[in-house]
Design a protein around this motif. Structure first.
Motif, PDB file in Angstrom:
ATOM      1  N   ASP A   1       0.870  -1.173   0.000  1.00  0.00           N
ATOM      2  CA  ASP A   1       0.000   0.000   0.000  1.00  0.00           C
ATOM      3  C   ASP A   1       0.906   1.222   0.000  1.00  0.00           C
ATOM      4  O   ASP A   1       1.686   1.424   0.943  1.00  0.00           O
TER       5      ASP A   1
ATOM      6  N   LYS B   1      -7.957  -2.982  -7.412  1.00  0.00           N
ATOM      7  CA  LYS B   1      -8.659  -2.748  -6.146  1.00  0.00           C
ATOM      8  C   LYS B   1     -10.082  -2.263  -6.385  1.00  0.00           C
ATOM      9  O   LYS B   1     -11.005  -2.651  -5.667  1.00  0.00           O
ATOM     10  N   THR B   2     -10.278  -1.417  -7.389  1.00  0.00           N
ATOM     11  CA  THR B   2     -11.582  -0.818  -7.628  1.00  0.00           C
ATOM     12  C   THR B   2     -12.562  -1.789  -8.270  1.00  0.00           C
ATOM     13  O   THR B   2     -13.724  -1.851  -7.880  1.00  0.00           O
TER      14      THR B   2
ATOM     15  N   LEU C   1     -10.831   7.304 -12.140  1.00  0.00           N
ATOM     16  CA  LEU C   1      -9.808   6.322 -12.484  1.00  0.00           C
ATOM     17  C   LEU C   1      -9.497   6.372 -13.970  1.00  0.00           C
ATOM     18  O   LEU C   1      -8.321   6.339 -14.376  1.00  0.00           O
TER      19      LEU C   1
ATOM     20  N   ASN D   1      -9.562   1.939  -2.128  1.00  0.00           N
ATOM     21  CA  ASN D   1      -8.464   2.831  -1.787  1.00  0.00           C
ATOM     22  C   ASN D   1      -8.040   3.576  -3.046  1.00  0.00           C
ATOM     23  O   ASN D   1      -7.353   3.040  -3.895  1.00  0.00           O
ATOM     24  N   LEU D   2      -8.509   4.811  -3.202  1.00  0.00           N
ATOM     25  CA  LEU D   2      -8.186   5.600  -4.388  1.00  0.00           C
ATOM     26  C   LEU D   2      -6.912   6.395  -4.144  1.00  0.00           C
ATOM     27  O   LEU D   2      -6.844   7.210  -3.237  1.00  0.00           O
ATOM     28  N   THR D   3      -5.897   6.141  -4.949  1.00  0.00           N
ATOM     29  CA  THR D   3      -4.606   6.777  -4.770  1.00  0.00           C
ATOM     30  C   THR D   3      -4.396   7.808  -5.863  1.00  0.00           C
ATOM     31  O   THR D   3      -4.416   7.466  -7.041  1.00  0.00           O
TER      32      THR D   3
ATOM     33  N   ARG E   1      -4.785   0.247  -8.757  1.00  0.00           N
ATOM     34  CA  ARG E   1      -6.077   0.869  -8.473  1.00  0.00           C
ATOM     35  C   ARG E   1      -7.198   0.207  -9.269  1.00  0.00           C
ATOM     36  O   ARG E   1      -8.319   0.036  -8.774  1.00  0.00           O
TER      37      ARG E   1
END
Length: 775
Positions: A408, A442-443, A461, A693-695, A439
């Motif tokens: 992470d 995860k998304t 995204l 978890n948006l990075t 991402r």
């Protein structure tokens, strides 16, 4: 899978002019030796030979040949089946009869097929063997051009869809212990094969049987692909062969040259200068570089097998997986570039790669590579580069396997590898793209899938994906088949991320959760078709990159999926031509190596050939896929649609409903125009971070931390002790300025724990200061 006959390669050609400075001189002093020479540097052979001389290396896994005990056991089991009729090939039970009717029972037994072929048994259908066929073949396999085989044990051919809710004991439960197996997630090539709406199950039945694959699926259609591993007995049945551990120094030197020429530019882990500076390079580090370099097509299989055996022996004898060191981290990262270097058995090799990569990442965290560099450290660039390679390998291996990633970025405060140096821009951009790929995983592909995702998250995204491409430096922009290796690899991986992102939104094939309006339009799919076609053209010109990095094979297969789906939906002849070009590229690689070499890579290559060959005959009827692509997205019954391009807008068109569509697609009658997706509007839904978890994407040209949150400099007094040794840092006499802290923060802190009045005053002062800062 048909392949061209392998040609025998001549011994490696040694080029003295390409010697490594600082290493070749040490190699030349070793000279011929009667004892094994494992490594080429100035280390004593006793130190470099941790491999016991009595060990053997095992050759290719032959076909299953049961021993006498197994044969007798098989006879007993067959008698039991005939008696109880619980596994008849034709599905018709044999009722108990009176002794007087024994002749009728005997005639009925004679009319049965004694052994169904592997394909028919996997589908549990009647197997009608063609009379006088040599070799034996059945009607079903002949009709669909399958390989009619009978060599797999019965227990290994039952690759049927298992309902996880049903807890039924198999009718023929074996007394043998269950096989170990591994699973593959929704972004793996195996799962893509089983969940792509345009691929009928008949195409991959034989492929599943050959690679011991099955899939477990719930009533909703969600599931995983399971791969059975060979038992210990089956591994021991491999034909052993002695190994000559004597590796000539000239051969090792050539492999090291090849590593820095062909491999290191793809994933920089160690530089030539860093290797030369090591007075005694660890054996595992040099072996790993030699092994990955030996995976290239021109290196004979015997050389690869020898180095693989030696490498795996050192990993065990030196306890590499439990000894944190920078060299061990580098060695494991290099080894994880290829799957075949970990074992000769494909399931074991891929599992070992995943486990060893995890060990490398944990070692790197144990060494503190993910945290800000110490001021006194003199190897900052090396540490940054190794941690960048950890992040790249973590994200892309997770995509290849369909597993959750480990790192992470919010747990890190280390800078990107190059610190703004233009010569290392490729690594920077690869790290950024890897973060975006994570991402997407995860998304979209977490167990909850699209259940908790909003339209705004998806638009954000998609915007970051496109922003990455827009901000690429000029030297890394893709300009067709003639693009450089760095630009081509970035474009190939970018296209793979786009394909994984878009595939679940093909609403003709899948149903997304009702709260989502986000969809794939025909125009966007046309752009993806062009991207994958450009990648295939580039691979055709730079096919050597296919030899080493498993990510290239994965990305190439994702391009094949797009082109095959295009042929099915649009009957586009250009898609078939691109599939042929990619198939030919893979076949050239296959023809240059032995048939039993690089089995893990061949498993992926088979999918490309399988998809191309499916375009050469009559199109098989479409069917609902076995697996859903991700959580919350369900497969639809395939509608009968005909694609009509729009000549006024390149890449645009419509699908027109054909006959029987009213049954296949709710409420749609023949002649209805169906748009694949809807024009996207600006996001209106409010984001709910929830489980995703948006990075944010690191800003090119700005502060370049691996953790984008560390780029924010909103609060005065933030500690900034990291990156002091950057090339663009100020002079050391300003070191105190970098270690800024808010010295007024602790003023007025109460002297005692229970002095409640002073604590109230203290927190009031802090809250008042925070309010003013917010204004």
């Amino acid at each position: 899978m048909p392949s061209s006959p392998a040609r025998r390669l001549s011994p490696l050609h040694y080029e003295p002019a390409a010697r490594l400075p600082g290493i070749s001189s040490r190699l030349s002093t070793l000279g011929p030796s009667s004892r094994p020479v494992c490594l080429p540097c100035a280390l004593p052979a006793t130190l470099l030979s941790p491999i016991p001389p009595h060990l053997m290396m095992y050759g290719p896994h032959p076909g299953h040949t049961p021993d006498a005990a197994e044969s007798s056991s098989g006879k007993r089991k067959r008698k039991a089946r005939d008696k109880h009729s619980d596994d008849d090939d034709d599905g018709s039970p044999v009722e108990a009869t009176h002794p007087s009717s024994s002749k009728a029972l005997e005639l009925k037994k004679r009319s049965k097929t004694a052994r169904a072929c592997d394909s028919c048994r996997s589908r549990k259908i009647r197997c009608d063997i063609i009379a006088d066929s040599d070799p034996p073949s059945c009607q079903h396999c002949k009709q669909y051009h399958f390989d009619c085989t009978f060599f797999l044990p019965i227990t290994e051919t039952r690759f049927k869809k298992k309902r996880t809710e049903e807890d039924e004991k198999p009718a023929n439960a074996s007394s043998e212990p269950p096989r170990e197996s591994s699973v593959l997630g929704p972004t793996s090539t195996a799962h893509l094969l089983h969940s792509t709406a345009s691929i009928p199950s008949r195409l991959y039945e034989t492929y599943d049987s050959r690679h011991h694959q099955t899939f477990e699926v719930s009533k909703s259609g969600d599931g995983l692909v399971r791969v059975e591993k060979p038992t210990l007995t089956e591994q021991q049945m491999s034909v052993p062969k002695p190994v000559d551990l004597h590796i000539e120094p000239q051969l090792v030197e050539q492999l090291l040259n090849a590593y820095f020429t062909d491999v290191a530019p793809i994933l920089p882990v160690i530089t030539l200068a860093e290797l030369v500076a090591l007075s005694s390079p660890p054996p595992i580090l040099l072996y790993s570089m030699c092994l990955v370099a030996a995976a290239r097509r021109e290196v004979p299989q015997a050389v690869f097998d020898q180095i693989r055996y030696a490498t795996n022996a050192i990993i065990k004898s030196e306890e590499v997986l439990s000894t944190p060191s920078l060299a061990n981290v580098q060695a494991l990262l290099i080894l994880c570039m290829t799957g075949d270097g970990h074992s000769q058995f494909v399931p074991n090799a891929l599992s070992a790669l995943w486990v060893r990569l995890g060990a490398a990442i944990r070692m790197a965290q144990d060494l503190g590579l993910h945290r800000a560099e110490l001021v006194k450290a003199n190897d900052i660039e090396l540490r940054r580069r190794v941690w960048g390679a950890c992040l790249i390998s973590d994200r892309w291996s997770s995509l290849v396997y369909g597993f959750p990633y480990m790192i992470d970025v919010h747990d890190c405060d280390v800078r990107l590898p190059s610190s703004g140096d233009s010569k290392d821009a490729y690594v920077d951009e690869l790290v950024r793209l890897s973060v975006i790929g994570g991402r997407v995983m995860k998304t979209i592909y977490s167990p909850s899938g699209l259940t908790h995702v909003t339209d705004e998250m998806l638009h954000r995204l998609l915007s970051d994906i496109e922003t990455w491409k827009t901000n690429l430096p000029e030297e890394l922009r893709f300009n067709g088949a003639g693009s450089s290796q760095s630009a081509g690899i970035l474009h190939l991986l970018y296209t793979s991320v786009c394909m994984i992102f878009w595939r679940v939104f093909m609403r003709i094939s899948y149903s997304c959760p009702e709260h989502l309006k986000f969809a794939l339009t025909i125009e966007q799919w046309s752009v993806l078709i062009q991207l994958t076609g450009d990648c295939i053209d580039w691979l055709d010109e730079h096919e050597r990159v296919y030899d080493v990095w498993l990510l290239v094979a994965y990305a190439a297969t994702s391009c094949a999926f797009v082109q095959y789906h295009t042929w099915v939906r649009r009957q586009d002849p250009q898609a078939v031509a691109r599939l042929r070009k990619l198939r030919d590229c893979v076949r050239r690689w296959e023809a240059s190596i032995s048939p039993d070499h690089m089995s893990a890579r061949r498993k992926t290559a088979e999918i490309i050939t399988l998809l191309f060959e499916a375009t050469q005959g009559p199109q098989l009827p479409l069917e609902r896929p076995a697996l859903n692509p991700t959580g919350g997205v369900k497969n639809k019954a395939p509608p009968t649609l005909e694609y009509k391009p729009d000549p006024t807008r390149p890449g645009s068109g419509v699908f027109v409903a054909q006959k029987d569509t009213k049954v296949e697609m709710d409420g749609i009658t023949p002649g209805t125009i169906v748009h694949e997706g809807e024009p996207q509007s600006s996001p209106v839904q409010k984001t709910d971070a929830g489980m995703v978890n948006l990075t944010p994407l690191p800003t090119p040209g700005g502060p370049a931390n691996v953790n984008p949150a560390m780029n924010l400099r909103q609060h005065p007094g933030q500690v900034q002790v990291m990156n002091v040794l950057d090339g663009n840092a100020q002079t050391s006499n300003n070191l105190a300025d970098y270690a800024m802290t808010d010295t007024t923060f602790l003023e007025g802190i109460p002297g005692g724990m229970f002095d409640w009045g002073q604590w109230d005053s203290f927190f009031q002062r802090i809250n008042h200061g925070a309010t003013q800062a917010g204004q």
